[in-house]
Design a protein around this motif. Structure first.
Motif, PDB file in Angstrom:
ATOM      1  N   MET A   1       0.839  -1.190   0.000  1.00 49.68           N
ATOM      2  CA  MET A   1       0.000   0.000   0.000  1.00 49.68           C
ATOM      3  C   MET A   1       0.880   1.247   0.000  1.00 49.68           C
ATOM      4  O   MET A   1       1.891   1.308   0.707  1.00 49.68           O
ATOM      5  N   LEU A   3       1.675   4.534   1.314  1.00 46.98           N
ATOM      6  CA  LEU A   3       1.349   5.303   2.508  1.00 46.98           C
ATOM      7  C   LEU A   3       1.904   6.715   2.406  1.00 46.98           C
ATOM      8  O   LEU A   3       2.981   6.938   1.847  1.00 46.98           O
ATOM      9  N   THR A 120     -10.599   4.678   9.599  1.00 46.71           N
ATOM     10  CA  THR A 120     -10.591   3.298  10.092  1.00 46.71           C
ATOM     11  C   THR A 120     -10.752   3.202  11.602  1.00 46.71           C
ATOM     12  O   THR A 120     -10.680   2.103  12.157  1.00 46.71           O
ATOM     13  N   LEU A 147      -5.885   6.328   8.456  1.00 45.05           N
ATOM     14  CA  LEU A 147      -5.487   5.422   9.532  1.00 45.05           C
ATOM     15  C   LEU A 147      -5.325   6.175  10.854  1.00 45.05           C
ATOM     16  O   LEU A 147      -4.231   6.250  11.435  1.00 45.05           O
ATOM     17  N   ARG A 211      -1.510  -2.215  11.135  1.00 44.75           N
ATOM     18  CA  ARG A 211      -1.009  -3.079  10.056  1.00 44.75           C
ATOM     19  C   ARG A 211      -2.112  -4.013   9.558  1.00 44.75           C
ATOM     20  O   ARG A 211      -2.223  -4.281   8.361  1.00 44.75           O
ATOM     21  N   LYS A 213      -5.317  -3.394   9.576  1.00 39.77           N
ATOM     22  CA  LYS A 213      -6.252  -2.595   8.785  1.00 39.77           C
ATOM     23  C   LYS A 213      -5.700  -2.326   7.386  1.00 39.77           C
ATOM     24  O   LYS A 213      -6.440  -2.360   6.401  1.00 39.77           O
ATOM     25  N   ILE A 214      -4.399  -2.077   7.326  1.00 37.99           N
ATOM     26  CA  ILE A 214      -3.759  -1.896   6.022  1.00 37.99           C
ATOM     27  C   ILE A 214      -3.868  -3.174   5.194  1.00 37.99           C
ATOM     28  O   ILE A 214      -4.184  -3.141   4.004  1.00 37.99           O
ATOM     29  N   ARG A 218      -5.771  -3.735   1.650  1.00 36.10           N
ATOM     30  CA  ARG A 218      -5.071  -4.274   0.486  1.00 36.10           C
ATOM     31  C   ARG A 218      -5.840  -5.450  -0.120  1.00 36.10           C
ATOM     32  O   ARG A 218      -5.941  -5.567  -1.340  1.00 36.10           O
ATOM     33  N   GLY A 225      -3.007   4.881   1.801  1.00 36.79           N
ATOM     34  CA  GLY A 225      -3.337   5.103   3.200  1.00 36.79           C
ATOM     35  C   GLY A 225      -2.645   6.355   3.712  1.00 36.79           C
ATOM     36  O   GLY A 225      -1.620   6.787   3.172  1.00 36.79           O
TER      37      GLY A 225
END
Length: 244
Positions: A1, A3, A120, A147, A211, A213-214, A218, A225
């Motif tokens: 992702m 970021l 999130t 995030l 992590r 949530k990431i 994905r 993000g």
């Protein structure tokens, strides 16, 4: 992702150490003008992040934003707060200039084609269901995971879902000696404790939950993000760590 990290100029060095593009949280619109915090001329790249607006719009505001984006080589403007009238005014100006616009999810109707910040930090509901609904509504390619680090204390029961924000020190004090659990539904850790005659519920993120949530984003096809300093400063290395 992919970021990006939002940070005010005084935290730029910390942000740059993470080797991520920086959303420069140094700007607000006041009296129809773009106002900026002091920063070195060498500060370049990333995005211009607006931290507020007083409701006054003039052409000078647009000119200031476009001029600053050219001077600093920003590729995007981020409006993280919900203000459809501002977003609707900005969108065509930025698109004509070839700049991306990231907006709060409540403003997507005001910026067709803009990227959508989806928070999130959930205190209720289901994280996977929420992100899946957003993907259907906006398209995964438009979504940016906002995030935000959750650190909230709630009474039980809490029908309104309104909690109290905790500092890191307050969270550590409440957590000390208590069993901590992970909620897959909310994507966060939690514990309970007694206070007076009632029970309190504490919900929080750490590096591992962000992590996760990431990773969930994905899996759903979300490729961007946004992290924020200073709230993620102490867990940043864990969040952005690359797996071997």
């Amino acid at each position: 992702m992919q970021l990006m990290i939002a940070a005010a100029p005084e935290l730029r060095q910390t942000a740059c150490a993470a080797r991520l593009p920086v959303a420069n949280a140094a700007y607000r619109l006041e009296g129809g003008y773009l106002c900026a915090l002091p920063m070195p001329r060498s500060l370049q790249g990333g995005a211009l992040l607006l931290t507020g607006w007083d409701g006054v719009w003039r052409d000078t505001a647009a000119q200031g934003i476009l001029r600053e984006c050219r001077a600093r080589q920003y590729g995007a403007v981020i409006v993280p707060f919900s203000d459809p009238s501002l977003v609707q005014t900005l969108a065509p100006l930025l698109y004509r200039a070839g700049l991306a616009l990231w907006v709060h999810e409540h403003c997507t109707h005001a910026a067709p084609g803009g990227r959508v910040l989806v928070c999130t930090a959930l205190s209720g509901g289901d994280m996977e269901e929420r992100l899946t609904r957003c993907c259907r509504a906006f398209g995964a390619d438009r979504i940016v995971l906002d995030l935000q680090r959750l650190q909230m204390d709630f009474p039980l029961p809490c029908p309104g879902g309104e909690g109290v924000y905790l500092t890191g020190e307050q969270l550590a004090q409440r957590q000390r000696g208590r069993a901590v659990f992970y909620s897959r539904t909310l994507g966060a850790r939690y514990f309970t404790y007694r206070s007076g005659s009632g029970t309190r519920f504490v919900l929080f993120d750490d590096g591992d939950t962000l992590r996760r949530k990431i990773a969930l984003g994905r899996q759903l096809g979300i490729t961007r993000g946004l992290l924020t300093l200073p709230e993620c400063g102490d867990i940043l290395d864990e969040v952005i760590r690359k797996e071997p």
